[in-house]
Design an enzyme around this catalytic site. Structure first.
Site, PDB file in Angstrom:
ATOM      1  N   CYS A  47      10.747 -12.367 -32.099  1.00  0.00           N
ATOM      2  CA  CYS A  47      10.151 -13.780 -32.572  1.00  0.00           C
ATOM      3  C   CYS A  47       9.943 -14.868 -31.535  1.00  0.00           C
ATOM      4  O   CYS A  47      10.141 -15.367 -30.230  1.00  0.00           O
ATOM      5  CB  CYS A  47      11.560 -13.886 -32.685  1.00  0.00           C
ATOM      6  SG  CYS A  47      11.882 -15.608 -33.914  1.00  0.00           S
ATOM      7  N   CYS A  82      -1.304 -16.181 -18.902  1.00  0.00           N
ATOM      8  CA  CYS A  82      -2.255 -15.358 -17.744  1.00  0.00           C
ATOM      9  C   CYS A  82      -3.412 -14.488 -18.445  1.00  0.00           C
ATOM     10  O   CYS A  82      -3.422 -13.537 -17.839  1.00  0.00           O
ATOM     11  CB  CYS A  82      -1.367 -14.184 -16.925  1.00  0.00           C
ATOM     12  SG  CYS A  82      -0.649 -13.252 -17.651  1.00  0.00           S
ATOM     13  N   CYS A 100      -1.304 -13.658 -23.928  1.00  0.00           N
ATOM     14  CA  CYS A 100      -0.329 -14.791 -22.934  1.00  0.00           C
ATOM     15  C   CYS A 100      -0.892 -15.908 -22.635  1.00  0.00           C
ATOM     16  O   CYS A 100      -2.511 -15.313 -22.436  1.00  0.00           O
ATOM     17  CB  CYS A 100       0.342 -13.927 -21.785  1.00  0.00           C
ATOM     18  SG  CYS A 100       1.732 -15.645 -21.041  1.00  0.00           S
ATOM     19  N   CYS A 145       6.923 -12.331 -20.092  1.00  0.00           N
ATOM     20  CA  CYS A 145       5.413 -12.036 -20.208  1.00  0.00           C
ATOM     21  C   CYS A 145       6.130 -10.930 -18.481  1.00  0.00           C
ATOM     22  O   CYS A 145       5.810 -11.711 -17.702  1.00  0.00           O
ATOM     23  CB  CYS A 145       4.455 -13.091 -19.693  1.00  0.00           C
ATOM     24  SG  CYS A 145       2.702 -12.010 -19.367  1.00  0.00           S
TER      25      CYS A 145
END
Length: 138
Positions: free
Chosen positions: A125, A54, A51, A100
């Site tokens: 996607c 983070c 991510c 996330c």
């Protein structure tokens, strides 16, 4: 199903300091990058996709496949708890948003039953701008 609270919680001002304007729009405001413009759309580099907000591990290159849809596509997250799925009724369609699990940042959408020859028949996607690729060590 979205869990109640993300592990990483920052104010909008704190996210704006951490992310550039385009990253903030996609990750924190559920924007979308234009198709075929993202840095990871066609990459074949082995590694882990984290991510961008983070640093949590989300996807691995071993689950990435070519869908020719304009965004990086994966058939499964790195860990079943890495992402959260929730209904998205925006844009006049019913879709499933991918977030996330660690910071609840928007990543993209997941689609099922499209007929891709993958083990899960799913296509995550994902916006390139939501990810950071950490190449595998040689």
């Amino acid at each position: 199903m979205t869990s109640s609270q993300p592990k990483v919680q920052l104010s909008d001002d704190e996210w704006r300091k951490k992310l550039n304007p385009q990253e903030f729009d996609v990750l924190r405001r559920a924007g979308t990058e234009r198709p075929f413009t993202g840095e990871y759309t066609d990459t074949k580099t082995a590694g882990v996709y984290q991510c961008r907000a983070c640093g949590a591990e989300l996807f691995r290159s071993t689950e990435k496949f070519e869908s020719h849809c304009g965004w990086p596509s994966f058939f499964d997250p790195a860990d079943s708890d890495a992402v959260i799925l929730r209904p998205d009724h925006s844009m006049g369609a019913i879709r499933t948003e991918v977030l996330c699990a660690n910071c609840h940042s928007h990543l993209g959408h997941v689609f099922e039953g499209e007929g891709y020859p993958t083990p899960t028949d799913q296509r995550y996607c994902i916006n390139s701008i939501s990810l950071r690729l950490v190449p595998a060590s040689s």
